[in-house]
Design a protein around this motif. Structure first.
Motif, PDB file in Angstrom:
ATOM      1  N   ASN A 120     103.664 101.275 135.628  1.00  0.00           N
ATOM      2  CA  ASN A 120     104.545 101.738 134.553  1.00  0.00           C
ATOM      3  C   ASN A 120     103.886 101.677 133.179  1.00  0.00           C
ATOM      4  O   ASN A 120     104.550 101.781 132.155  1.00  0.00           O
ATOM      5  CB  ASN A 120     105.836 100.912 134.543  1.00  0.00           C
ATOM      6  CG  ASN A 120     105.568  99.414 134.353  1.00  0.00           C
ATOM      7  OD1 ASN A 120     104.419  98.980 134.422  1.00  0.00           O
ATOM      8  ND2 ASN A 120     106.627  98.644 134.123  1.00  0.00           N
ATOM      9  N   HIS A 121     102.563 101.508 133.149  1.00  0.00           N
ATOM     10  CA  HIS A 121     101.834 101.430 131.879  1.00  0.00           C
ATOM     11  C   HIS A 121     101.422 102.831 131.439  1.00  0.00           C
ATOM     12  O   HIS A 121     101.110 103.682 132.277  1.00  0.00           O
ATOM     13  CB  HIS A 121     100.599 100.545 132.041  1.00  0.00           C
ATOM     14  CG  HIS A 121     100.010 100.087 130.752  1.00  0.00           C
ATOM     15  ND1 HIS A 121      99.093 100.836 130.040  1.00  0.00           N
ATOM     16  CD2 HIS A 121     100.218  98.959 130.026  1.00  0.00           C
ATOM     17  CE1 HIS A 121      98.751 100.185 128.944  1.00  0.00           C
ATOM     18  NE2 HIS A 121      99.413  99.043 128.906  1.00  0.00           N
ATOM     19  N   PRO A 122     101.436 103.119 130.103  1.00  0.00           N
ATOM     20  CA  PRO A 122     101.045 104.459 129.641  1.00  0.00           C
ATOM     21  C   PRO A 122      99.587 104.812 129.934  1.00  0.00           C
ATOM     22  O   PRO A 122      99.235 105.990 130.010  1.00  0.00           O
ATOM     23  CB  PRO A 122     101.312 104.414 128.131  1.00  0.00           C
ATOM     24  CG  PRO A 122     101.366 102.964 127.778  1.00  0.00           C
ATOM     25  CD  PRO A 122     101.905 102.272 128.984  1.00  0.00           C
ATOM     26  N   THR A 123      98.730 103.803 130.098  1.00  0.00           N
ATOM     27  CA  THR A 123      97.327 104.069 130.430  1.00  0.00           C
ATOM     28  C   THR A 123      97.215 104.441 131.904  1.00  0.00           C
ATOM     29  O   THR A 123      97.726 103.720 132.761  1.00  0.00           O
ATOM     30  CB  THR A 123      96.457 102.827 130.155  1.00  0.00           C
ATOM     31  OG1 THR A 123      96.595 102.448 128.789  1.00  0.00           O
ATOM     32  CG2 THR A 123      94.991 103.116 130.456  1.00  0.00           C
ATOM     33  N   PRO A 124      96.565 105.563 132.232  1.00  0.00           N
ATOM     34  CA  PRO A 124      96.432 105.966 133.639  1.00  0.00           C
ATOM     35  C   PRO A 124      95.783 104.863 134.476  1.00  0.00           C
ATOM     36  O   PRO A 124      94.971 104.080 133.981  1.00  0.00           O
ATOM     37  CB  PRO A 124      95.540 107.211 133.567  1.00  0.00           C
ATOM     38  CG  PRO A 124      95.698 107.722 132.175  1.00  0.00           C
ATOM     39  CD  PRO A 124      95.928 106.525 131.314  1.00  0.00           C
ATOM     40  N   LEU A 125      96.126 104.841 135.758  1.00  0.00           N
ATOM     41  CA  LEU A 125      95.622 103.793 136.644  1.00  0.00           C
ATOM     42  C   LEU A 125      94.095 103.779 136.717  1.00  0.00           C
ATOM     43  O   LEU A 125      93.476 102.717 136.739  1.00  0.00           O
ATOM     44  CB  LEU A 125      96.210 103.976 138.049  1.00  0.00           C
ATOM     45  CG  LEU A 125      97.676 103.565 138.222  1.00  0.00           C
ATOM     46  CD1 LEU A 125      98.174 103.959 139.605  1.00  0.00           C
ATOM     47  CD2 LEU A 125      97.839 102.061 138.011  1.00  0.00           C
ATOM     48  N   TYR A 126      93.486 104.962 136.750  1.00  0.00           N
ATOM     49  CA  TYR A 126      92.026 104.974 136.869  1.00  0.00           C
ATOM     50  C   TYR A 126      91.370 104.373 135.630  1.00  0.00           C
ATOM     51  O   TYR A 126      90.337 103.696 135.719  1.00  0.00           O
ATOM     52  CB  TYR A 126      91.512 106.395 137.139  1.00  0.00           C
ATOM     53  CG  TYR A 126      91.297 107.255 135.919  1.00  0.00           C
ATOM     54  CD1 TYR A 126      90.057 107.306 135.283  1.00  0.00           C
ATOM     55  CD2 TYR A 126      92.341 108.018 135.387  1.00  0.00           C
ATOM     56  CE1 TYR A 126      89.855 108.093 134.163  1.00  0.00           C
ATOM     57  CE2 TYR A 126      92.145 108.807 134.275  1.00  0.00           C
ATOM     58  CZ  TYR A 126      90.911 108.841 133.663  1.00  0.00           C
ATOM     59  OH  TYR A 126      90.714 109.616 132.550  1.00  0.00           O
ATOM     60  N   ARG A 127      91.998 104.595 134.443  1.00  0.00           N
ATOM     61  CA  ARG A 127      91.462 104.007 133.215  1.00  0.00           C
ATOM     62  C   ARG A 127      91.647 102.494 133.220  1.00  0.00           C
ATOM     63  O   ARG A 127      90.782 101.752 132.733  1.00  0.00           O
ATOM     64  CB  ARG A 127      92.167 104.608 131.995  1.00  0.00           C
ATOM     65  CG  ARG A 127      91.838 106.058 131.716  1.00  0.00           C
ATOM     66  CD  ARG A 127      90.429 106.240 131.214  1.00  0.00           C
ATOM     67  NE  ARG A 127      90.147 105.378 130.075  1.00  0.00           N
ATOM     68  CZ  ARG A 127      88.934 105.067 129.648  1.00  0.00           C
ATOM     69  NH1 ARG A 127      87.888 105.530 130.284  1.00  0.00           N
ATOM     70  NH2 ARG A 127      88.759 104.295 128.606  1.00  0.00           N
ATOM     71  N   GLN A 128      92.764 102.023 133.761  1.00  0.00           N
ATOM     72  CA  GLN A 128      92.968 100.579 133.881  1.00  0.00           C
ATOM     73  C   GLN A 128      91.890  99.962 134.777  1.00  0.00           C
ATOM     74  O   GLN A 128      91.356  98.890 134.479  1.00  0.00           O
ATOM     75  CB  GLN A 128      94.354 100.283 134.451  1.00  0.00           C
ATOM     76  CG  GLN A 128      95.513 100.657 133.537  1.00  0.00           C
ATOM     77  CD  GLN A 128      96.851 100.282 134.149  1.00  0.00           C
ATOM     78  OE1 GLN A 128      97.047  99.152 134.598  1.00  0.00           O
ATOM     79  NE2 GLN A 128      97.779 101.237 134.178  1.00  0.00           N
ATOM     80  N   LEU A 129      91.574 100.656 135.874  1.00  0.00           N
ATOM     81  CA  LEU A 129      90.543 100.142 136.779  1.00  0.00           C
ATOM     82  C   LEU A 129      89.176 100.130 136.099  1.00  0.00           C
ATOM     83  O   LEU A 129      88.398  99.183 136.271  1.00  0.00           O
ATOM     84  CB  LEU A 129      90.491 100.986 138.050  1.00  0.00           C
ATOM     85  CG  LEU A 129      89.452 100.550 139.097  1.00  0.00           C
ATOM     86  CD1 LEU A 129      89.691  99.112 139.540  1.00  0.00           C
ATOM     87  CD2 LEU A 129      89.466 101.496 140.292  1.00  0.00           C
ATOM     88  N   VAL A 130      88.888 101.154 135.321  1.00  0.00           N
ATOM     89  CA  VAL A 130      87.627 101.185 134.567  1.00  0.00           C
ATOM     90  C   VAL A 130      87.514  99.952 133.677  1.00  0.00           C
ATOM     91  O   VAL A 130      86.478  99.275 133.642  1.00  0.00           O
ATOM     92  CB  VAL A 130      87.519 102.473 133.720  1.00  0.00           C
ATOM     93  CG1 VAL A 130      86.378 102.363 132.703  1.00  0.00           C
ATOM     94  CG2 VAL A 130      87.298 103.688 134.610  1.00  0.00           C
ATOM     95  N   GLU A 131      88.581  99.634 132.951  1.00  0.00           N
ATOM     96  CA  GLU A 131      88.554  98.487 132.041  1.00  0.00           C
ATOM     97  C   GLU A 131      88.401  97.179 132.805  1.00  0.00           C
ATOM     98  O   GLU A 131      87.687  96.266 132.362  1.00  0.00           O
ATOM     99  CB  GLU A 131      89.824  98.464 131.183  1.00  0.00           C
ATOM    100  CG  GLU A 131      89.944  99.629 130.210  1.00  0.00           C
ATOM    101  CD  GLU A 131      88.733  99.753 129.301  1.00  0.00           C
ATOM    102  OE1 GLU A 131      88.247  98.709 128.809  1.00  0.00           O
ATOM    103  OE2 GLU A 131      88.258 100.889 129.094  1.00  0.00           O
TER     104      GLU A 131
END
Length: 248
Positions: A5-16
């Motif tokens: 439910n976060h505005p940041t896409p899941l793939y970007r979260q995984l990158v971080e």
């Protein structure tokens, strides 16, 4: 964990997450990260999401793939500015690596017409050629080929030999000052991309045809007298350069 439910896409979260783990040392350079399947299971995300994150990190140079073996952490590139001179050893030490400089050659050679003009010596004169290899954790990073008027070159070569004997890392810039009694006042530089031929590739431990960043420099004394002509060849997978420019 990643948040749906976060505005940041899941793939970007995984990158971080993966970037943070690499910075913290969980995954070391040239070591593999978990498989796509492993990341899917650990973070409960789709393989498409994992592949998107990995593709971004490969494109930015953080990861690389080995066919049939998986995805590995790339070695950190040295990020060097072009506005101010920073010596080789400090640049490498700031990344937590061990700098080493080896002298590959110290020879008096005939000056060609271009070299004689650049160094303001007679066309039939000679120059001292000093060749250095700069390494980080025993990995070659940069090859320096420097040419000096012979009297100055001999003094700098003696200082270079002393530093090598004592295990002090250096580039030619570090040899000026007390050893020579001269400090450069300015430097004219040109940056261009070239590819490694067989001898250079072998020396730098890279494949023939790999990218090389070559910076050609002419060091000038305060009175504009030429001191040194240098070609510095940096591994494209080990260095990147940045500069801030202003709009007129």
């Amino acid at each position: 964990m990643l948040r749906n439910n976060h505005p940041t896409p899941l793939y970007r979260q995984l990158v971080e997450v993966l970037r943070h783990q690499i910075e913290e040392g969980k995954f070391k350079p040239d070591h593999p990260i978990p498989s796509e399947r492993g990341l899917c299971q650990e973070y409960r995300i789709s393989r498409i999401t994992v592949r998107q994150a990995i593709a971004e990190m490969i494109n930015e140079g953080t990861l690389y793939r080995k066919q049939g073996k998986g995805t590995f952490v790339a070695k950190r590139k040295i990020n060097q500015g072009l506005v101010r001179f920073v010596n080789f050893s400090k640049t490498v030490l700031d990344l937590g690596m061990n700098p080493v400089t080896k002298i590959l050659g110290n020879d008096i050679v005939p000056a060609d017409i271009q070299m004689a003009r650049i160094l303001d010596i007679p066309a039939t004169g000679q120059v001292l050629k000093l060749t250095l290899l700069g390494m980080a954790d025993q990995d070659p990073l940069v090859l320096y080929e420097s040419y000096f008027p012979v009297p100055l070159g001999k003094r700098l070569a003696e200082e270079a030999a002393r530093r090598e004997r004592e295990g002090i890392p250096f580039s030619t810039y570090d040899l000026y000052g007390e050893p020579s009694g001269i400090l450069p006042g300015s430097v004219n530089q040109t940056l261009e991309a070239v590819i490694a031929d067989d001898p250079l590739a072998s020396l730098m431990q890279i494949r023939k045809g790999s990218a090389i960043l070559m910076i050609t420099s002419v060091f000038l004394a305060v009175d504009q007298r030429p001191l040194e002509f240098r070609k510095a060849m940096y591994r494209g997978d080990g260095y990147k350069f940045h500069i801030t420019r202003e709009f007129s």
